[in-house]
Design a protein around this motif. Sequence first.
Motif, short mmCIF file in Angstrom:
data_model
loop_
_atom_site.label_atom_id
_atom_site.label_comp_id
_atom_site.label_asym_id
_atom_site.label_seq_id
_atom_site.Cartn_x
_atom_site.Cartn_y
_atom_site.Cartn_z
N TYR A 15 -17.12 -50.36 -8.57
CA TYR A 15 -16.60 -51.74 -8.55
C TYR A 15 -15.13 -51.75 -8.12
O TYR A 15 -14.71 -52.60 -7.35
CB TYR A 15 -16.76 -52.37 -9.93
CG TYR A 15 -16.20 -53.77 -10.03
CD1 TYR A 15 -16.85 -54.85 -9.43
CD2 TYR A 15 -15.01 -54.02 -10.70
CE1 TYR A 15 -16.34 -56.12 -9.52
CE2 TYR A 15 -14.49 -55.28 -10.80
CZ TYR A 15 -15.16 -56.34 -10.20
OH TYR A 15 -14.64 -57.62 -10.27
N ASN A 19 -15.93 -53.49 -1.83
CA ASN A 19 -17.28 -53.74 -1.32
C ASN A 19 -17.60 -52.77 -0.18
O ASN A 19 -17.95 -53.18 0.91
CB ASN A 19 -17.38 -55.19 -0.83
CG ASN A 19 -18.81 -55.61 -0.65
OD1 ASN A 19 -19.72 -54.98 -1.16
ND2 ASN A 19 -19.01 -56.67 0.10
N ILE A 55 -30.23 -47.54 -9.67
CA ILE A 55 -30.92 -48.10 -8.49
C ILE A 55 -32.23 -48.76 -8.92
O ILE A 55 -32.58 -49.85 -8.44
CB ILE A 55 -31.15 -47.00 -7.44
CG1 ILE A 55 -29.82 -46.58 -6.83
CG2 ILE A 55 -32.09 -47.49 -6.34
CD1 ILE A 55 -29.89 -45.37 -5.92
N GLU A 58 -31.86 -52.17 -10.19
CA GLU A 58 -31.37 -53.08 -9.14
C GLU A 58 -29.89 -53.39 -9.31
O GLU A 58 -29.43 -54.47 -8.96
CB GLU A 58 -32.20 -54.35 -9.10
CG GLU A 58 -33.66 -54.11 -8.79
CD GLU A 58 -34.49 -55.38 -8.83
OE1 GLU A 58 -33.94 -56.45 -9.13
OE2 GLU A 58 -35.69 -55.28 -8.56
N MET A 60 -27.56 -51.06 -8.09
CA MET A 60 -26.93 -50.36 -6.98
C MET A 60 -27.91 -50.16 -5.84
O MET A 60 -29.12 -50.26 -6.02
CB MET A 60 -26.45 -48.97 -7.41
CG MET A 60 -25.48 -48.94 -8.52
SD MET A 60 -25.01 -47.26 -8.86
CE MET A 60 -23.47 -47.26 -8.01
N THR A 61 -27.32 -49.86 -4.68
CA THR A 61 -28.09 -49.47 -3.51
C THR A 61 -27.63 -48.07 -3.13
O THR A 61 -26.43 -47.80 -3.10
CB THR A 61 -27.82 -50.42 -2.33
OG1 THR A 61 -28.14 -51.75 -2.73
CG2 THR A 61 -28.66 -50.05 -1.12
N LYS A 77 -23.57 -48.23 -3.42
CA LYS A 77 -22.88 -49.51 -3.29
C LYS A 77 -23.47 -50.46 -4.33
O LYS A 77 -24.66 -50.40 -4.63
CB LYS A 77 -23.08 -50.06 -1.88
CG LYS A 77 -22.28 -51.28 -1.57
CD LYS A 77 -22.50 -51.68 -0.10
CE LYS A 77 -21.80 -52.96 0.20
NZ LYS A 77 -22.05 -53.39 1.57
N LEU A 78 -22.64 -51.32 -4.89
CA LEU A 78 -23.11 -52.24 -5.93
C LEU A 78 -23.82 -53.45 -5.34
O LEU A 78 -23.43 -53.97 -4.29
CB LEU A 78 -21.94 -52.74 -6.77
CG LEU A 78 -21.35 -51.78 -7.78
CD1 LEU A 78 -20.20 -52.45 -8.51
CD2 LEU A 78 -22.37 -51.30 -8.76
N ASN A 79 -24.85 -53.88 -6.03
CA ASN A 79 -25.50 -55.16 -5.73
C ASN A 79 -24.78 -56.25 -6.51
O ASN A 79 -23.99 -55.96 -7.42
CB ASN A 79 -26.97 -55.11 -6.16
CG ASN A 79 -27.78 -54.19 -5.28
OD1 ASN A 79 -27.39 -53.87 -4.17
ND2 ASN A 79 -28.91 -53.74 -5.80
N PRO A 80 -25.03 -57.53 -6.22
CA PRO A 80 -24.38 -58.60 -6.99
C PRO A 80 -24.63 -58.51 -8.50
O PRO A 80 -23.74 -58.77 -9.30
CB PRO A 80 -24.99 -59.88 -6.41
CG PRO A 80 -25.38 -59.51 -5.02
CD PRO A 80 -25.78 -58.05 -5.09
N LYS A 81 -25.83 -58.11 -8.90
CA LYS A 81 -26.14 -57.96 -10.33
C LYS A 81 -25.27 -56.86 -10.95
O LYS A 81 -24.78 -56.99 -12.06
CB LYS A 81 -27.62 -57.62 -10.46
CG LYS A 81 -28.14 -57.59 -11.87
CD LYS A 81 -29.65 -57.33 -11.84
CE LYS A 81 -30.22 -57.19 -13.22
NZ LYS A 81 -31.66 -56.87 -13.18
N LYS A 83 -22.30 -55.95 -9.88
CA LYS A 83 -20.91 -56.42 -9.92
C LYS A 83 -20.66 -57.24 -11.18
O LYS A 83 -19.62 -57.11 -11.82
CB LYS A 83 -20.59 -57.25 -8.68
CG LYS A 83 -20.47 -56.43 -7.43
CD LYS A 83 -20.18 -57.31 -6.24
CE LYS A 83 -20.22 -56.49 -4.97
NZ LYS A 83 -20.02 -57.31 -3.78
#
Length: 108
Positions: A15, A19, A55, A58, A60-61, A77-81, A83
Amino acid sequence: MRLSPLQKYILWTVYESGNKPYNRKRFLEFYKRNPSKVTERAGVKIITQSIENLIDRELMTGYGVHTPHKWFIREVKLNPKGKKIAQTLHGKQQVLPLKSKKSPKKKE
């Protein structure tokens, strides 16, 4: 949602990086800063399992290479959830629901 200290560390460091994809080799610093009996090889295995769990949830990607038998995750990389959860981990200030109520005017 329960997260281990390592998973919290992973979420917060990704975080803070912004991004953009974050290299997973930097996560070994978690075990260098916290003295424990974990060897480097075992640390890599534990970090891999933690990343895969994040992952699956859900948060991270993962980016990497796929062989016929296995995935090799190189960056995350972080997903919106993810973050949202990372923000709440380190005390985002709560917004109070203060609304000003207008009092009805009295008719005289």
